[in-house]
Write an enzyme that holds these catalytic residues in place. Structure first.
Site, PDB file in Angstrom:
ATOM      1  N   THR A  12      35.089  35.007  36.120  1.00  0.00           N
ATOM      2  CA  THR A  12      36.265  34.183  35.840  1.00  0.00           C
ATOM      3  C   THR A  12      36.819  33.575  37.122  1.00  0.00           C
ATOM      4  O   THR A  12      37.094  32.372  37.191  1.00  0.00           O
ATOM      5  CB  THR A  12      37.335  35.033  35.113  1.00  0.00           C
ATOM      6  OG1 THR A  12      36.692  35.775  34.080  1.00  0.00           O
ATOM      7  CG2 THR A  12      38.416  34.173  34.528  1.00  0.00           C
ATOM      8  N   LYS A  40      54.454  45.210  47.976  1.00  0.00           N
ATOM      9  CA  LYS A  40      55.753  45.586  48.579  1.00  0.00           C
ATOM     10  C   LYS A  40      56.847  45.668  47.521  1.00  0.00           C
ATOM     11  O   LYS A  40      58.007  45.808  47.846  1.00  0.00           O
ATOM     12  CB  LYS A  40      56.131  44.550  49.649  1.00  0.00           C
ATOM     13  CG  LYS A  40      55.175  44.546  50.834  1.00  0.00           C
ATOM     14  CD  LYS A  40      55.620  43.582  51.919  1.00  0.00           C
ATOM     15  CE  LYS A  40      54.996  42.223  51.736  1.00  0.00           C
ATOM     16  NZ  LYS A  40      55.370  41.268  52.784  1.00  0.00           N
ATOM     17  N   ARG A  51      45.000  36.906  36.436  1.00  0.00           N
ATOM     18  CA  ARG A  51      44.462  38.093  35.744  1.00  0.00           C
ATOM     19  C   ARG A  51      45.330  39.268  36.159  1.00  0.00           C
ATOM     20  O   ARG A  51      45.575  39.470  37.359  1.00  0.00           O
ATOM     21  CB  ARG A  51      43.011  38.351  36.116  1.00  0.00           C
ATOM     22  CG  ARG A  51      42.525  39.707  35.597  1.00  0.00           C
ATOM     23  CD  ARG A  51      41.054  39.897  35.735  1.00  0.00           C
ATOM     24  NE  ARG A  51      40.327  39.038  34.810  1.00  0.00           N
ATOM     25  CZ  ARG A  51      39.010  39.056  34.647  1.00  0.00           C
ATOM     26  NH1 ARG A  51      38.277  39.905  35.343  1.00  0.00           N
ATOM     27  NH2 ARG A  51      38.412  38.251  33.793  1.00  0.00           N
ATOM     28  N   HIS A 106      41.710  37.160  26.460  1.00  0.00           N
ATOM     29  CA  HIS A 106      40.958  36.481  27.529  1.00  0.00           C
ATOM     30  C   HIS A 106      40.552  35.122  26.940  1.00  0.00           C
ATOM     31  O   HIS A 106      39.392  34.883  26.620  1.00  0.00           O
ATOM     32  CB  HIS A 106      39.735  37.323  27.899  1.00  0.00           C
ATOM     33  CG  HIS A 106      39.074  36.943  29.189  1.00  0.00           C
ATOM     34  ND1 HIS A 106      39.329  35.756  29.851  1.00  0.00           N
ATOM     35  CD2 HIS A 106      38.144  37.595  29.943  1.00  0.00           C
ATOM     36  CE1 HIS A 106      38.579  35.709  30.955  1.00  0.00           C
ATOM     37  NE2 HIS A 106      37.866  36.812  31.031  1.00  0.00           N
TER      38      HIS A 106
HETATM   39  N1   CP Z   1      33.669  38.001  31.574  1.00  0.00           N
HETATM   40  C1   CP Z   1      34.518  38.239  32.594  1.00  0.00           C
HETATM   41  O1   CP Z   1      35.752  38.111  32.461  1.00  0.00           O
HETATM   42  O2   CP Z   1      33.915  38.587  33.758  1.00  0.00           O
HETATM   43  P1   CP Z   1      34.660  38.934  35.111  1.00  0.00           P
HETATM   44  O3   CP Z   1      35.468  40.174  34.891  1.00  0.00           O
HETATM   45  O4   CP Z   1      33.586  39.101  36.130  1.00  0.00           O
HETATM   46  O5   CP Z   1      35.578  37.762  35.437  1.00  0.00           O
END
Ligand code: CP
Length: 311
Positions: A58, A87, A108, A136
Site C-alpha cells: 500500500t 511524544k 494506515r 481497507h
Molecule cells: N495488501 C496490503 O495492504 O499489503 P501491505 O500491508 O504490504 O500494504
C-alpha cells in the site's frame, strides 16, 4: 465520483456507475503506464504517507503512483515511532499539521475509525490505507479491478473468502462492496474463532444478500470462481500462544489449486506467511502478484480523482 474528497469506506463506491468510472480510469492509467503516456498531472502536488503500521504494497504503490504521475511524496518509515505521536501528539493535531504540508494524506493506523477521524480534521483529502480491523477500501478497489480484468466481469460469480475473516480488513471491505453487485455468491470459510465479523454479516443481511459460512475448504473448492485467501492476522491476537494455535489452519497447495475450475483465480491481498504454498505461484490460477501490481494503477486513478489534474 465527482466531488469525491476523502476515501474512507468502500461503501462510497457502492453505486455501480461510480465504481465503473474508477475502473475505467484505472484502465487508462494502466495503458498510459505501459505506453509511457501518463503525463505529469500531479506536478506540484505532495502526498504524505502516514503509516503507523507496516506496509509493503500500500505504501510503496501509493508513493510510486504519485511519483509516476509527476508528484512528490513525504513520510516516515514508522509514524508510530518517528512522528510526534511518539511524544503524545493526538491524531487530530498531527493531521491538522500534515494537512498544511501536503495535498493528500494516505493513512494506515491500528485503530478502527482513525481514517474517519483524520478526515474530520484534515484540510486536504484523506485516503484510508487500512484502519485496524475496520476497512481497507483501496485494497478492495484493486481487488475489484483484478476480478473484473481476470474474469471479465464484476457480477455473477462465486467467491470464497478463506482464513481470518474476523480480523482481516480486506475481506470486510470486499464483502461490503460485493453486496452491491449482481448475483455474487459469497462463501466464508474459516475456523469457528475467526468467522466473518458480525457487523459485516449484519450489513449483508440488511441488504438482503445471501452468504454461507463453513469451515470446510475441500467441499467448496471445485465450484468457485474466486478463492480469496487471507493471512491469519498475528498482530490482532492477544497472545502468541493463541496465534500459534490457529496459524496454518488453511494452506492452499498446488494439489488443491488444481481442483479448482480452469477459469478460477486465486487472490490474496498479501503479505502471505504460509497460507499459499510457493509451488502455487506458477499455477495459472494464481493471480495475487498481478493483483498487487494492479494496486499501482488503481491508486493512480484514486489520486487523480481526489486531486484532479489533467493527464
Ligand atoms: N495488501 C496490503 O495492504 O499489503 P501491505 O500491508 O504490504 O500494504
Amino acid at each position: 465520483l465527482e466531488g469525491l474528497r476523502h476515501v474512507i469506506d468502500i461503501r462510497q463506491f457502492k453505486e455501480p456507475e461510480d465504481l465503473e468510472k474508477l475502473m475505467r480510469l484505472s484502465e487508462e492509467m494502466e495503458s498510459g503506464f505501459r505506453s509511457g503516456a501518463l503525463g505529469q498531472p500531479m506536478t506540484g502536488k505532495v502526498l504524505a504517507a502516514l503509516f503507523y503500521e507496516p506496509s509493503t504494497r500500500t505504501k510503496f504503490s501509493f508513493e510510486s503512483a504519485m511519483l509516476r504521475l509527476g508528484g512528490r511524496t513525504i513520510g516516515t518509515e514508522s509514524a508510530a515511532q518517528f512522528s510526534s505521536a511518539a511524544k503524545g501528539e493526538s491524531l487530530p493535531d498531527t493531521i491538522r499539521i500534515i494537512g498544511r504540508y501536503a495535498d493528500v494524506i494516505v493513512i494506515r493506523h491500528p485503530e478502527e475509525g482513525s481514517a474517519k477521524l483524520a478526515a474530520e480534521y484534515s484540510p486536504v483529502p484523506v485516503i484510508n490505507a487500512g484502519d485496524g480491523t475496520g476497512q481497507h477500501p483501496t485494497q478492495t478497489l484493486l481487488d475489484a479491478y483484478t476480478i473484473r480484468k481476470e474474469l471479465g466481469r464484476l457480477d455473477d460469480f462465486s467467491i470464497a473468502m478463506v482464513g481470518d475473516l474476523k480480523n482481516g480488513r480486506t475481506v470486510h471491505s470486499l464483502a461490503c462492496l460485493l453486496a452491491h453487485r449482481k448475483n455474487v455468491r459469497m462463501l466464508f470459510i474459516s475456523p469457528e474463532s475467526l468467522k466473518m465479523k458480525e457487523e459485516i454479516k449484519e450489513y449483508l443481511k440488511g441488504k438482503g444478500v445471501a452468504f454461507s459460512e463453513t469451515s470446510d475448504l475441500d467441499g467448496a473448492i471445485g465450484g468457485i470462481d474466486v478463492l480469496y485467501v487471507t493471512r491469519v492476522q498475528k498482530e490482532r491476537f492477544a497472545s502468541l500462544e493463541d496465534y500459534d494455535k490457529i496459524r496454518g489452519c488453511y494452506i492452499i497447495t498446488n494439489e488443491i489449486a488444481n481442483r479448482m475450475k480452469g477459469t478460477a483465480i486465486i487472490m490474496h491481498p498479501l503479505p502471505r506467511v504460509d497460507e499459499i504454498a510457493p509451488d502455487v505461484d506458477s499455477n495459472p490460477r494464481a493471480a495475487y502478484f498481478r493483483q498487487a501490481e494492479n494496486g499501482l494503477y488503481v491508486r493512480m486513478a484514486l489520486l487523480k480523482t481526489v486531486l484532479g489534474g489533467e493527464a
